[in-house]
Design an enzyme around this catalytic site. Structure first.
Site, PDB file in Angstrom:
ATOM      1  N   TYR A 277      -0.881  -1.301  -1.479  1.00  0.00           N
ATOM      2  CA  TYR A 277       0.472  -1.043  -0.923  1.00  0.00           C
ATOM      3  C   TYR A 277       0.397   0.118  -0.329  1.00  0.00           C
ATOM      4  O   TYR A 277       0.163   1.414  -0.699  1.00  0.00           O
ATOM      5  CB  TYR A 277       1.026  -0.928  -2.061  1.00  0.00           C
ATOM      6  CG  TYR A 277       2.833  -0.849  -2.014  1.00  0.00           C
ATOM      7  CD1 TYR A 277       3.639  -1.902  -1.490  1.00  0.00           C
ATOM      8  CD2 TYR A 277       3.362   0.246  -2.257  1.00  0.00           C
ATOM      9  CE1 TYR A 277       5.031  -1.808  -1.202  1.00  0.00           C
ATOM     10  CE2 TYR A 277       4.705   0.514  -2.187  1.00  0.00           C
ATOM     11  CZ  TYR A 277       5.429  -0.605  -1.422  1.00  0.00           C
ATOM     12  OH  TYR A 277       6.678  -0.432  -1.121  1.00  0.00           O
TER      13      TYR A 277
ATOM     14  N   ASP B 244      -4.787   6.389   2.662  1.00  0.00           N
ATOM     15  CA  ASP B 244      -3.423   6.442   2.035  1.00  0.00           C
ATOM     16  C   ASP B 244      -3.561   7.197   0.811  1.00  0.00           C
ATOM     17  O   ASP B 244      -4.051   6.442  -0.286  1.00  0.00           O
ATOM     18  CB  ASP B 244      -2.731   4.767   1.683  1.00  0.00           C
ATOM     19  CG  ASP B 244      -1.329   5.098   1.335  1.00  0.00           C
ATOM     20  OD1 ASP B 244      -1.098   6.209   0.650  1.00  0.00           O
ATOM     21  OD2 ASP B 244      -0.851   3.976   1.129  1.00  0.00           O
TER      22      ASP B 244
ATOM     23  N   LYS C 170       4.733  11.842  -2.617  1.00  0.00           N
ATOM     24  CA  LYS C 170       4.897  12.125  -4.105  1.00  0.00           C
ATOM     25  C   LYS C 170       4.560  13.536  -4.225  1.00  0.00           C
ATOM     26  O   LYS C 170       5.561  14.147  -4.258  1.00  0.00           O
ATOM     27  CB  LYS C 170       3.775  11.140  -4.799  1.00  0.00           C
ATOM     28  CG  LYS C 170       4.134   9.658  -4.635  1.00  0.00           C
ATOM     29  CD  LYS C 170       3.533   8.793  -5.519  1.00  0.00           C
ATOM     30  CE  LYS C 170       3.674   7.290  -5.100  1.00  0.00           C
ATOM     31  NZ  LYS C 170       4.927   6.660  -5.570  1.00  0.00           N
TER      32      LYS C 170
HETATM   33  N1  HOZ Z   1       6.150   2.227  -4.931  1.00  0.00           N
HETATM   34  C1  HOZ Z   1       6.325   2.734  -6.405  1.00  0.00           C
HETATM   35  C2  HOZ Z   1       5.360   2.285  -7.324  1.00  0.00           C
HETATM   36  N2  HOZ Z   1       4.083   2.132  -6.694  1.00  0.00           N
HETATM   37  C3  HOZ Z   1       7.584   2.336  -6.802  1.00  0.00           C
HETATM   38  C4  HOZ Z   1       8.640   3.453  -6.733  1.00  0.00           C
HETATM   39  C5  HOZ Z   1      10.094   3.254  -7.414  1.00  0.00           C
HETATM   40  O1  HOZ Z   1      10.156   2.418  -7.768  1.00  0.00           O
HETATM   41  O2  HOZ Z   1      10.581   4.441  -7.715  1.00  0.00           O
END
Ligand code: HOZ
Length: 438
Positions: free
Chosen positions: A151, A246, A274
């Site tokens: 992802y 990534d 992050k």
């Molecule tokens: N993309 C995030 C997990 N892989 C989720 C982000 C969220 O929902 O805060």
């Protein structure tokens, strides 16, 4: 365990969730938060400190989500709080350059082996979209190769066989992504170098970049097989393809310099997010100077943003990254020791119950898959019993342990997790697994 029989008091969370449905799609601002695959009410959070979160009903939880990755030093770390407060008094945004942006860029270039120049954006999604555009502009080619179950945020050409919330909700290919976008995205199987080679050879001279989560975290935590990343590097070199790591999840997490430092494979471009923002909205992409100089205003590939390099976010990121730079010799050994002890304890708990489930741990991230298959890619991750995971999630929540609300997300630890949390977690896990298999 039946979700409806939960003994947690969640009166306020239920009310907020109900109220949120009227003005926010699905009541949440990001689908992975909706508890769709585990059932029940998402927790509405009031605050956090160190390794703990508390919800709006006053329940306290030991947190293994860590805001999906950023909280490497725990919630409300005093150095981050002070940095943000100081900056807020001087204004929250200028839309003009500041010295702190240079300091953050210098820290990133020092910590991440392959990054010679870096551009700040506002999220991991922006970082990956911008890096892919840059790779296309630099190579003059259109196609990208991505991996099933990886992802890279919600950019159109990445929402094909996507992991994370898309995989959790069973919508790995989103409506709204045009056929044109989909046609330029080639899908490869994670950890299957022969498959990637085949795709590259079948599309000779057309592939701009290969983008990969060098340790996958969005179909649960899946490490690369020995030689996989090295093989991608060789393929990219042989075919003039830009290799993009990534490292939005893994950057500053599995080692100060991410997977590339841990495994010793050098990508051309790296995407970050992050931890780099200390919990504020920040992403970044960086890498080889000749490629990065292709970005506007030095080069022709356009990318911009009013809040890019935002001073509040930079001050929070600076607090975190300078702490990492100063204490990295100690921090990463401690994180690894915690994660290894948790994995060892989990295996002991499984063995005591005659369960043959799969666990993965890489640095300060990990997963317990409810399957006895060797989990190496999306297909094997999907052999997990997601109903069992949901029951386990709720049993752990009742024990006061907050895990990712999906089998297809990773657990994250921080320096805030210590010996006493380990014992609490493993004892809770023993009871939860027993309950799930009663
Ligand atoms: N993309 C995030 C997990 N892989 C989720 C982000 C969220 O929902 O805060």
């Amino acid at each position: 365990m039946d979700v409806a029989s939960s003994s947690l008091a969640l009166h306020n969370s239920r009310q907020f969730y109900e109220r949120a449905q009227h003005t926010i799609p699905g009541g949440v601002n990001s689908p992975a938060r909706a508890f769709d695959s585990v059932g029940g009410t998402p927790l509405f959070i009031e605050g956090g400190e160190g390794a703990f979160l508390h919800d709006t009903d006053g329940n306290e939880y030991l947190d293994y989500v860590g805001s999906w990755g950023p909280m490497i030093f725990g919630h409300a770390h005093p150095e981050v709080v002070t940095a943000v407060q100081d900056q807020a008094e001087k204004s929250t945004s200028f839309g003009a350059p500041t010295e702190i942006e240079i300091e953050v860029a210098e820290l990133v270039c020092d910590l991440v082996p392959s990054i010679e120049k870096v551009r700040m954006v506002n999220s991991g999604t922006e970082a990956t979209m911008s890096a892919a555009r840059l790779a296309r502009g630099y190579t003059g080619r259109d196609k990208i190769i991505k991996f099933e179950g990886n992802y890279h945020g919600h950019g159109d050409f990445f929402l094909i066989a996507a992991g994370s919330g898309a995989m959790t909700l069973g919508e790995p290919d989103s409506p709204g992504v045009t056929k044109g976008n989909a046609k330029d995205t080639l899908l490869a199987r994670y950890n299957d170098l022969d498959h990637v080679r085949h795709l590259v050879e079948a599309n000779e001279g057309e592939v701009a970049c290969i983008i990969v989560e060098p340790v996958a975290g969005n179909m649960g935590c899946i490490p690369p097989q020995p030689g996989f990343l090295e093989g991608l590097r060789e393929l990219c070199d042989a075919h003039d393809i830009v290799l993009i790591f990534d490292e939005v999840m893994t950057g500053f997490r599995v080692a100060p310099g991410g997977v590339q430092e841990r495994i010793g494979v050098t990508p051309d471009l790296t995407c970050l997010g992050k931890i780099i923002g200390g919990g504020l909205p920040v992403g970044a992409y960086g890498g080889r100077q000749d490629i990065m100089d292709y970005v506007s205003p030095t080069g022709p590939v356009y990318q911009a943003g009013t809040l890019s390099g935002n001073p509040l976010a930079m001050r929070a990121g600076h607090a975190i990254l300078s702490k990492i730079a100063a204490e990295k010799d100690r921090i990463y050994d401690e994180l690894e020791a915690y994660a290894e002890a948790l994995e060892r304890g989990t295996r002991d708990n499984l063995e005591a119950l005659n369960l043959d489930y799969t666990t993965h741990q890489v640095g300060a991230m990990g997963s317990l898959f409810f399957t006895d298959e060797d989990v190496v890619d999306q297909t094997t991750a999907q052999t997990s019993d997601t109903d069992r995971y949901a029951a386990y999630f709720h049993a752990m929540l009742e024990e006061g342990i907050y895990l990712p609300p999906s089998q297809f997300e990773a657990m994250f630890f921080g320096t805030c997790h210590g010996e006493e949390h380990l014992d609490t977690t493993l004892a809770a896990q023993r009871r939860a697994l027993r309950q799930v298999h009663a």
